[in-house]
Motif scaffolding. Structure first.
Motif, PDB file in Angstrom:
ATOM      1  N   GLY A 154      12.456  -2.376   3.590  1.00  0.00           N
ATOM      2  CA  GLY A 154      11.510  -1.458   2.972  1.00  0.00           C
ATOM      3  C   GLY A 154      10.710  -2.080   1.852  1.00  0.00           C
ATOM      4  O   GLY A 154       9.698  -1.510   1.422  1.00  0.00           O
ATOM      5  N   LEU A 155      11.141  -3.251   1.372  1.00  0.00           N
ATOM      6  CA  LEU A 155      10.431  -3.895   0.274  1.00  0.00           C
ATOM      7  C   LEU A 155       9.525  -5.021   0.749  1.00  0.00           C
ATOM      8  O   LEU A 155       9.048  -5.817  -0.055  1.00  0.00           O
ATOM      9  N   GLU A 156       9.296  -5.093   2.047  1.00  0.00           N
ATOM     10  CA  GLU A 156       8.355  -6.085   2.557  1.00  0.00           C
ATOM     11  C   GLU A 156       6.912  -5.652   2.325  1.00  0.00           C
ATOM     12  O   GLU A 156       6.005  -6.473   2.242  1.00  0.00           O
ATOM     13  N   SER A 157       6.703  -4.338   2.199  1.00  0.00           N
ATOM     14  CA  SER A 157       5.353  -3.797   2.025  1.00  0.00           C
ATOM     15  C   SER A 157       4.892  -3.946   0.582  1.00  0.00           C
ATOM     16  O   SER A 157       5.694  -3.936  -0.356  1.00  0.00           O
ATOM     17  N   ARG A 158       3.578  -4.075   0.401  1.00  0.00           N
ATOM     18  CA  ARG A 158       3.019  -4.225  -0.940  1.00  0.00           C
ATOM     19  C   ARG A 158       2.757  -2.885  -1.628  1.00  0.00           C
ATOM     20  O   ARG A 158       2.484  -2.840  -2.820  1.00  0.00           O
ATOM     21  N   GLY A 159       2.818  -1.799  -0.900  1.00  0.00           N
ATOM     22  CA  GLY A 159       2.535  -0.488  -1.486  1.00  0.00           C
ATOM     23  C   GLY A 159       3.554  -0.094  -2.538  1.00  0.00           C
ATOM     24  O   GLY A 159       4.754  -0.387  -2.402  1.00  0.00           O
ATOM     25  N   LEU A 160       3.112   0.583  -3.594  1.00  0.00           N
ATOM     26  CA  LEU A 160       4.025   1.071  -4.619  1.00  0.00           C
ATOM     27  C   LEU A 160       4.960   2.111  -4.008  1.00  0.00           C
ATOM     28  O   LEU A 160       4.515   3.041  -3.348  1.00  0.00           O
ATOM     29  N   ARG A 161       6.241   1.932  -4.256  1.00  0.00           N
ATOM     30  CA  ARG A 161       7.252   2.841  -3.695  1.00  0.00           C
ATOM     31  C   ARG A 161       7.567   3.951  -4.687  1.00  0.00           C
ATOM     32  O   ARG A 161       7.759   3.707  -5.877  1.00  0.00           O
ATOM     33  N   ARG A 162       7.658   5.174  -4.153  1.00  0.00           N
ATOM     34  CA  ARG A 162       8.016   6.326  -4.972  1.00  0.00           C
ATOM     35  C   ARG A 162       9.115   7.114  -4.272  1.00  0.00           C
ATOM     36  O   ARG A 162       8.978   7.468  -3.096  1.00  0.00           O
ATOM     37  N   LEU A 163      10.186   7.373  -5.007  1.00  0.00           N
ATOM     38  CA  LEU A 163      11.303   8.152  -4.483  1.00  0.00           C
ATOM     39  C   LEU A 163      11.124   9.610  -4.871  1.00  0.00           C
ATOM     40  O   LEU A 163      11.042   9.945  -6.051  1.00  0.00           O
ATOM     41  N   ARG A 164      11.085  10.478  -3.887  1.00  0.00           N
ATOM     42  CA  ARG A 164      10.929  11.905  -4.146  1.00  0.00           C
ATOM     43  C   ARG A 164      12.279  12.532  -4.492  1.00  0.00           C
ATOM     44  O   ARG A 164      13.339  11.969  -4.184  1.00  0.00           O
ATOM     45  N   PRO A 165      12.260  13.699  -5.123  1.00  0.00           N
ATOM     46  CA  PRO A 165      13.527  14.376  -5.451  1.00  0.00           C
ATOM     47  C   PRO A 165      14.403  14.646  -4.234  1.00  0.00           C
ATOM     48  O   PRO A 165      15.631  14.713  -4.351  1.00  0.00           O
ATOM     49  N   ASP A 166      13.791  14.801  -3.048  1.00  0.00           N
ATOM     50  CA  ASP A 166      14.584  15.070  -1.843  1.00  0.00           C
ATOM     51  C   ASP A 166      15.179  13.804  -1.235  1.00  0.00           C
ATOM     52  O   ASP A 166      15.852  13.852  -0.202  1.00  0.00           O
ATOM     53  N   GLY A 167      14.916  12.646  -1.854  1.00  0.00           N
ATOM     54  CA  GLY A 167      15.477  11.388  -1.365  1.00  0.00           C
ATOM     55  C   GLY A 167      14.565  10.598  -0.449  1.00  0.00           C
ATOM     56  O   GLY A 167      14.880   9.452  -0.101  1.00  0.00           O
ATOM     57  N   SER A 168      13.438  11.166  -0.040  1.00  0.00           N
ATOM     58  CA  SER A 168      12.505  10.436   0.811  1.00  0.00           C
ATOM     59  C   SER A 168      11.652   9.490  -0.030  1.00  0.00           C
ATOM     60  O   SER A 168      11.479   9.688  -1.238  1.00  0.00           O
ATOM     61  N   VAL A 169      11.131   8.452   0.606  1.00  0.00           N
ATOM     62  CA  VAL A 169      10.339   7.434  -0.078  1.00  0.00           C
ATOM     63  C   VAL A 169       8.921   7.453   0.478  1.00  0.00           C
ATOM     64  O   VAL A 169       8.719   7.549   1.697  1.00  0.00           O
ATOM     65  N   THR A 170       7.948   7.393  -0.414  1.00  0.00           N
ATOM     66  CA  THR A 170       6.550   7.308   0.005  1.00  0.00           C
ATOM     67  C   THR A 170       5.971   5.980  -0.465  1.00  0.00           C
ATOM     68  O   THR A 170       6.380   5.425  -1.482  1.00  0.00           O
ATOM     69  N   LEU A 171       5.025   5.473   0.310  1.00  0.00           N
ATOM     70  CA  LEU A 171       4.297   4.261  -0.037  1.00  0.00           C
ATOM     71  C   LEU A 171       2.838   4.615  -0.229  1.00  0.00           C
ATOM     72  O   LEU A 171       2.235   5.262   0.634  1.00  0.00           O
ATOM     73  N   ALA A 172       2.272   4.209  -1.336  1.00  0.00           N
ATOM     74  CA  ALA A 172       0.874   4.521  -1.613  1.00  0.00           C
ATOM     75  C   ALA A 172      -0.031   3.543  -0.878  1.00  0.00           C
ATOM     76  O   ALA A 172       0.030   2.343  -1.138  1.00  0.00           O
ATOM     77  N   PRO A 173      -0.863   4.008   0.051  1.00  0.00           N
ATOM     78  CA  PRO A 173      -1.681   3.080   0.840  1.00  0.00           C
ATOM     79  C   PRO A 173      -2.800   2.418   0.043  1.00  0.00           C
ATOM     80  O   PRO A 173      -3.278   1.358   0.429  1.00  0.00           O
ATOM     81  N   LEU A 223      12.779  -1.621  -6.199  1.00  0.00           N
ATOM     82  CA  LEU A 223      11.650  -1.632  -7.129  1.00  0.00           C
ATOM     83  C   LEU A 223      10.817  -0.397  -6.794  1.00  0.00           C
ATOM     84  O   LEU A 223      10.004  -0.416  -5.860  1.00  0.00           O
ATOM     85  N   GLN A 224      11.022   0.666  -7.544  1.00  0.00           N
ATOM     86  CA  GLN A 224      10.381   1.929  -7.188  1.00  0.00           C
ATOM     87  C   GLN A 224      10.345   2.878  -8.377  1.00  0.00           C
ATOM     88  O   GLN A 224      11.044   2.697  -9.371  1.00  0.00           O
ATOM     89  N   ILE A 225       9.500   3.879  -8.209  1.00  0.00           N
ATOM     90  CA  ILE A 225       9.437   4.982  -9.169  1.00  0.00           C
ATOM     91  C   ILE A 225      10.368   6.078  -8.684  1.00  0.00           C
ATOM     92  O   ILE A 225      10.317   6.500  -7.528  1.00  0.00           O
ATOM     93  N   GLU A 226      11.244   6.517  -9.581  1.00  0.00           N
ATOM     94  CA  GLU A 226      12.134   7.627  -9.296  1.00  0.00           C
ATOM     95  C   GLU A 226      11.784   8.762 -10.249  1.00  0.00           C
ATOM     96  O   GLU A 226      11.000   8.562 -11.176  1.00  0.00           O
ATOM     97  N   PRO A 227      12.316   9.939 -10.051  1.00  0.00           N
ATOM     98  CA  PRO A 227      11.993  11.034 -10.978  1.00  0.00           C
ATOM     99  C   PRO A 227      12.250  10.636 -12.435  1.00  0.00           C
ATOM    100  O   PRO A 227      13.380  10.378 -12.826  1.00  0.00           O
ATOM    101  N   ASN A 228      11.152  10.511 -13.188  1.00  0.00           N
ATOM    102  CA  ASN A 228      11.182  10.226 -14.626  1.00  0.00           C
ATOM    103  C   ASN A 228      11.581   8.795 -15.000  1.00  0.00           C
ATOM    104  O   ASN A 228      11.827   8.505 -16.174  1.00  0.00           O
ATOM    105  N   SER A 229      11.654   7.875 -14.026  1.00  0.00           N
ATOM    106  CA  SER A 229      11.994   6.499 -14.394  1.00  0.00           C
ATOM    107  C   SER A 229      11.518   5.510 -13.343  1.00  0.00           C
ATOM    108  O   SER A 229      11.293   5.867 -12.174  1.00  0.00           O
TER     109      SER A 229
END
Length: 199
Positions: free
Chosen positions: A58-77, A126-132
């Motif tokens: 999951g860290l091969e992509s260059r998109g910024l990773r964000r962890l949602r409160p439900d546990g899913s991860v989004t990548l910003a295109p 390496l990701q954004i999680e809720p508040n951190s």
């Protein structure tokens, strides 16, 4: 035949006009280069080989990773690092350890310099999680003698660091927080190495 072509032209022109207007979204690209601050530490008499840093799935992509409160991860295109994050983190770690002043040299794979210490690493988080912002690295330190025989392990660890950031912060602030978290993790890697070779 001419009549068919003439009938088709208005359709072609009209076809172009019914396409939806898509707003242009400019991509944002961020550096990932935490720098070591402060004076260098006590120098050892050993050179260190830093092998290529691996990337967790999951860290091969260059998109910024964000962890949602439900546990899913989004990548910003449209919000991404300048290169794959593991590549940037490896370069940052190499520069960090060189700036530490603790080693006679910090080399890369392919170097012809014989080294007594070998460091293997993996970027785990390496990701954004809720508040951190959250960064995590795995590290394995090996040593080998002057005969360059099979290296033996000195120690293995996982370091983690978090930096507070508002969940609604813009991408530049989130990227800066992730860079700061990675910097703290690199500092922990340096301290860990020193603790092993100072025994």
């Amino acid at each position: 035949m001419k009549r068919r072509l003439a009938l088709g032209l208005p359709l072609l022109a009209g076809g172009c006009s019914i396409l939806p207007d898509r707003p242009f979204i400019e991509s944002q690209r961020f550096a990932l280069e935490p720098r070591r601050a402060g004076p260098p530490g006590a120098r050892t008499r050993q050179a260190l080989l830093l092998r290529t840093m691996r990337a967790a799935p999951g860290l091969e992509s260059r998109g910024l990773r964000r962890l949602r409160p439900d546990g899913s991860v989004t990548l910003a295109p449209y919000e991404e690092w300048l290169a794959p994050p593991a590549d940037l983190a490896e370069l940052a770690l190499r520069q960090w350890l060189a700036a530490s002043g603790r080693f006679t040299a910090v080399t890369a794979p392919g170097s012809r310099l014989a080294t007594s210490l070998i460091l293997e690493t993996e970027l785990l988080i390496l990701q954004i999680e809720p508040n951190s912002a959250h960064a995590a690295l795995a590290a394995l330190l090996l040593t080998q003698g002057a005969d360059l025989g099979t290296p033996r392990p000195l120690g293995q660890t996982t370091v983690q660091a978090r930096v507070s950031v508002d969940a609604g912060a813009a991408a530049p602030a989130q990227a800066a927080a992730m860079q700061a978290a990675l910097g703290r993790a690199l500092a922990d890697v340096e301290s860990w190495i020193v603790s092993l070779i100072s025994v």
